[in-house]
Design a protein around this motif. Structure first.
Motif, mmCIF file in Angstrom:
data_model
loop_
_atom_site.group_PDB
_atom_site.id
_atom_site.type_symbol
_atom_site.label_atom_id
_atom_site.label_comp_id
_atom_site.label_asym_id
_atom_site.label_seq_id
_atom_site.Cartn_x
_atom_site.Cartn_y
_atom_site.Cartn_z
ATOM 1 N N ASN A 121 -7.324 2.766 3.930
ATOM 2 C CA ASN A 121 -7.182 1.517 3.203
ATOM 3 C C ASN A 121 -6.368 1.571 2.016
ATOM 4 O OD1 ASN A 121 -8.810 2.471 1.030
ATOM 5 N ND2 ASN A 121 -10.940 1.871 2.136
ATOM 6 N N ASN A 122 -6.260 0.407 1.373
ATOM 7 C CA ASN A 122 -5.552 0.086 0.187
ATOM 8 C C ASN A 122 -6.204 0.218 -1.000
ATOM 9 O OD1 ASN A 122 -3.606 -0.607 -1.952
ATOM 10 N ND2 ASN A 122 -3.057 -2.386 -0.636
ATOM 11 N N ASP B 69 0.829 -1.397 -0.085
ATOM 12 C CA ASP B 69 0.042 -0.091 0.014
ATOM 13 C C ASP B 69 0.848 1.223 0.036
ATOM 14 O OD1 ASP B 69 -1.856 2.038 0.401
ATOM 15 O OD2 ASP B 69 -2.839 0.977 2.037
ATOM 16 N N ASP C 160 -0.300 4.306 -1.496
ATOM 17 C CA ASP C 160 -1.412 5.192 -2.063
ATOM 18 C C ASP C 160 -1.210 6.431 -1.049
ATOM 19 O OD1 ASP C 160 -3.187 4.514 -0.261
ATOM 20 O OD2 ASP C 160 -3.870 3.024 -1.504
ATOM 21 N N ARG D 189 -4.113 7.288 0.157
ATOM 22 C CA ARG D 189 -5.490 6.871 1.256
ATOM 23 C C ARG D 189 -5.079 6.179 2.622
ATOM 24 N NH1 ARG D 189 -11.205 4.715 -1.232
ATOM 25 N NH2 ARG D 189 -11.118 6.930 -2.143
ATOM 26 N N SER D 190 -5.344 6.959 3.389
ATOM 27 C CA SER D 190 -4.734 6.464 4.713
ATOM 28 C C SER D 190 -5.499 5.299 5.264
ATOM 29 C CB SER D 190 -4.553 7.567 5.611
ATOM 30 O OG SER D 190 -6.096 8.061 5.991
#
Ligand code: CA
Length: 415
Positions: free
Chosen positions: A346-347, A339, A341, A343-344
């Motif tokens: 989720n993946n 992960d 990305d 976005r904290s």
């Protein structure tokens, strides 16, 4: 004998006539003597004529026999001639049948002649293809330090035939790899095309070795409108699962004659040996086609999680890589087991079932799930093959990503 009997009968008849004629008249007996005299004269005359006739008949008898024989011969000849006519008629019928057969044979020969003409034309085409192939091999030999080995490699590895695009490529043999490792390799498809190889439009499979790549690897080259692209990704039928882990995306997966991802390691080596541009061809399920070109495209090494550098969009698809919202430029690569990305919670790779340079999460998701026709509209679960500037809630039918050096000639309108 009959003639003599007839003479006697004539004589008797004559006496009777004379007696009858003489009795009623009462004429003297001298008249009977005179009648007898006349009779004798007549008889003598008759006998003489009969004798003459008999002599003549006797004399003509051989001629009559000859005429009879000739007549018989003529009848025989007539029968033979009739027989000959029958034979002639039979022969004429046979000739007529033979003539029909010959006409049929002639037509067949004309047909064969046309076939041979077509075959000859095909041979001419094949000759031209072989000549072009020879030219390409010569040119490839000129850019290789070991031309003799290049020729051998071309003979061993059918994927390098440039004049006939291969539809079912085979893996390079270990022998070919060994030979190729001894010589130099092109750094990408564009280099081969620029040097005169792969001159016909279509797909080609060749071995390349980018400058920093530890070993050569096989790539799909696409030649269209005078440009030679190196294809790095293709989606077309859902035959390959793209929900893969980090290692798969690093090394690459799929089939280069179908769906595949070339691999982040290879893409990194390709795009860091110079300035590269990216072209993405896309097609909706309604058949409408789009393209997007980014003049700069590069991904970093694994230590930087294959971070994406992408700028300078132009095309017909709209920009879904470098927009303000979920800008993919500068993002690291993420998979369901890595992960990276923005976005904290989720993946994004898990949520949208792909491997991509997710931000929070995406404007494009070209390694997402493949939906077939009729299933491609998924409003609440946008995990399909998305390009948001084409459609926010619809998965694409076809995607192909390919690269070439930025200084290479390019026709942007070849869809
Ligand atoms: Ca995350």
């Amino acid at each position: 004998m009959r003639i003599q009997q007839l003479s006697r009968a004539t004589y008797v008849l004559f006496v009777i006539v004379c007696a009858v004629l003489g009795a009623p008249t009462g004429k003297p007996k001298r008249k009977g003597c005179r009648c007898k005299k006349v009779y004798k004269e007549l008889q003598a005359s008759f006998d003489a004529k009969f004798k003459a006739f008999e002599n003549r008949f006797t004399a003509d008898l051989p001629n009559l026999n000859r005429i009879a024989n000739e007549t018989m011969k003529l009848a025989e000849y007539n029968a033979r001639i009739s027989k000959l006519f029958e034979n002639v008629q039979f022969t004429q019928d046979a000739l007529q049948r033979e003539s029909q057969t010959l006409k049929s044979v002639k037509n067949q020969m004309l047909e064969q002649r046309l076939n041979l003409k077509d075959l000859n034309t095909n041979f001419a085409v094949i000759d031209a293809v072989v000549k072009n192939l020879s030219d390409v091999i010569d040119r490839l030999a000129n850019i290789s330090p070991l031309p003799a080995l290049s020729n051998k490699i071309n003979q061993i590895n059918p994927e390098t035939k440039p004049s006939i695009p291969a539809t079912q490529p085979t893996e390079p043999t270990s022998k070919a790899t060994t030979l190729q490792e001894m010589t130099s390799y092109p750094k990408d498809c564009h280099e081969v095309h620029k040097s005169g190889g792969m001159k016909y439009e279509g797909d080609y499979y060749i071995m390349i070795k980018p400058e920093k790549s530890p070993k050569p690897f096989k790539v799909l080259c696409k030649v269209a409108n005078g440009t030679g692209w190196t294809v790095i990704q293709r989606r077309q039928d859902g035959s390959v699962d793209f929900y893969r882990n980090w290692e798969d995306y690093k090394a690459g997966f799929g089939n280069q004659n179908g769906e595949f991802y070339l691999g982040n390691e290879h893409i990194h080596h390709l795009t860091t040996q110079g300035d590269y541009k990216l072209r993405i061809d896309m097609e909706e399920w309604n058949g409408k086609k789009y393209y997007a070109v980014y003049d700069i495209f590069r991904i970093a090494n694994e230590n930087d999680n294959y971070r994406l550098r992408i700028t300078n969009y132009h095309g017909t698809a709209g920009d879904s890589m470098t927009t303000m919202r979920d800008d993919h430029n500068g993002m690291q690569f993420s998979t369901y087991d890595r992960d990276n990305d923005r976005r904290s919670l989720n993946n994004c790779a898990v949520h949208y079932r792909g491997g991509w340079w997710y931000s929070d999460c995406f404007e494009s998701n070209l390694n997402g799930r493949y939906y077939t026709d009729g299933q491609h509209n998924d409003f609440f679960q946008r995990n399909g093959i998305q390009w948001n500037s084409i459609h926010l809630h619809s998965s694409l039918k076809f995607v192909e990503m390919m690269i070439m050096p930025s200084d290479g000639a390019m026709n942007n309108n070849h869809i």
